[in-house]
Design an enzyme around this catalytic site. Structure first.
Site, PDB file in Angstrom:
ATOM      1  N   SER A 138       1.266  -1.203   0.241  1.00 40.65           N
ATOM      2  CA  SER A 138       0.185   0.232  -0.017  1.00 40.65           C
ATOM      3  C   SER A 138       0.532   0.804   0.061  1.00 40.65           C
ATOM      4  O   SER A 138       1.840   1.426  -0.625  1.00 40.65           O
ATOM      5  CB  SER A 138      -1.163  -0.150   1.124  1.00 40.65           C
ATOM      6  N   ASP A 267      -9.895  -3.070  -6.168  1.00 46.39           N
ATOM      7  CA  ASP A 267      -9.358  -2.875  -5.162  1.00 46.39           C
ATOM      8  C   ASP A 267     -10.465  -2.092  -4.500  1.00 46.39           C
ATOM      9  O   ASP A 267      -9.839  -0.413  -5.536  1.00 46.39           O
ATOM     10  CB  ASP A 267      -7.498  -2.355  -4.892  1.00 46.39           C
ATOM     11  N   HIS A 295      -8.130  -4.923  -1.323  1.00 45.64           N
ATOM     12  CA  HIS A 295      -6.904  -4.465  -0.928  1.00 45.64           C
ATOM     13  C   HIS A 295      -6.212  -4.438  -0.578  1.00 45.64           C
ATOM     14  O   HIS A 295      -6.214  -5.626   0.861  1.00 45.64           O
ATOM     15  CB  HIS A 295      -6.706  -2.653   0.202  1.00 45.64           C
TER      16      HIS A 295
END
Length: 321
Positions: A138, A267, A295
């Protein structure tokens, strides 16, 4: 070992199940040893080591996401698999993310590659014969992308894996304002607000903060928070300047070390603007876009109570074959 393939089970095709269920099913974590790294600006970052490095053997550095740590579900799972294989690893904590408030008003941001470079420089100096791999998740994946693109041939990372990275920060901030994605935004913003409140309560930092206690509660979106807090604290003129200069996407074309980038089309933190075009990718970059995965999810089996995952298998296959 053949390359693993990702197919979600029928019960985990929803992107929110993929995103949320892993958070609720944390696994045990191997024992870690903390090392505090003092920085030139008077601040510090904490590194958590899995095992003891030995000259010539590989080291994997893990870079967590926004408000993550060595306790994040994805970090725990990869550490467990690395421990099983006897591979040394280290978790690079962003400032203020190791459970201890950092000393300065500034914290960390999506384009902050200097702290990662500091960690890598220390590791490479102490273990010059050990190849270093890196895995970024991320926000940490965006940081790693930018680092690899900035340093190119001089990168201290020999191979990298980037998972669910918000490579276009402005697009991701907009995506998180709509639909169920607002739930993720609210969850993360509350954690960021609390850290600002904590610093505002410290006499030595209070006057250095760009907002007051009353104003913090009004910053309920990433656009607002980044404009009023992240940008001024880290030398940007405003949110658009920050998003433009810190986004990792333009750096993909400059990467020269073998790098795997993994995204899921569903996502909930992103939209299609995050997906690189073919011309955005350097020859050294392998790009995987999966239809499902959420995600930092990528559940590929098991059961809702005991899910199994694609990510760790794919990461280890790419880095070690």
């Amino acid at each position: 070992m053949t390359k693993p393939l990702f197919t979600p089970p029928w019960w985990a095709r929803n992107p929110h199940i993929q995103t949320i269920l892993p958070v609720l099913t944390k696994v045990d974590r191997p024992e870690l040893t903390r090392q505090r790294l003092e920085l030139d600006d008077g601040d510090f970052i904490d590194l958590d080591w899995l095992g003891t490095p030995t000259q010539g053997n590989p080291i994997v550095i893990l870079v967590h996401g926004l408000e993550g740590s060595a306790d994040s579900h994805y970090i725990r799972r990869l550490l467990t698999m690395l421990a099983d294989k006897g591979i040394c690893a280290v978790v690079h904590h962003h400032r203020s993310c190791s459970g201890v408030t950092n000393r300065l008003a500034r914290s960390y941001h999506s384009g902050d590659t200097q702290d990662l470079h500091t960690s890598l420089t220390m590791i490479a100096a102490q273990y010059p014969n050990s190849p270093i791999s890196a895995v970024g998740y991320s926000l940490g994946g965006n940081v790693l992308t930018k680092y690899l693109g900035e340093h190119r041939e001089t990168s201290l990372v020999n191979a990298g894996v980037i998972v669910s990275a918000p490579l276009q920060l402005g697009a991701c901030a907009t995506r998180l304002k709509s639909g169920f994605s607002k739930v993720y935004q609210s969850y993360l913003i509350k954690q960021l607000q609390q850290k600002v409140h904590d610093k505002l309560s410290l006499p030595n930092l209070n006057t250095q903060m760009p907002v007051t206690q009353a104003e913090v509660a009004q910053l309920t979106t990433f656009h607002q928070f980044d404009d009023r807090v992240t940008a001024p604290l880290h030398g940007f003129t405003g949110v658009e300047d920050y998003y433009q200069r810190a986004s990792g996407l333009p750096y993909l074309r400059h990467i020269t070390k073998p790098t795997l980038v993994i995204h899921a089309k569903d996502d909930p933190f992103m939209n299609d603007e995050v997906i690189p075009a073919h011309d955005d990718l350097a020859p050294a970059v392998t790009y995987e876009l999966h239809s499902n995965g959420g995600h930092v999810g990528f559940i590929d089996g098991g059961s809702p109570l005991h899910p199994k995952y694609y990510l760790e298998k794919r990461i280890l296959h790419f880095l070690f074959g």
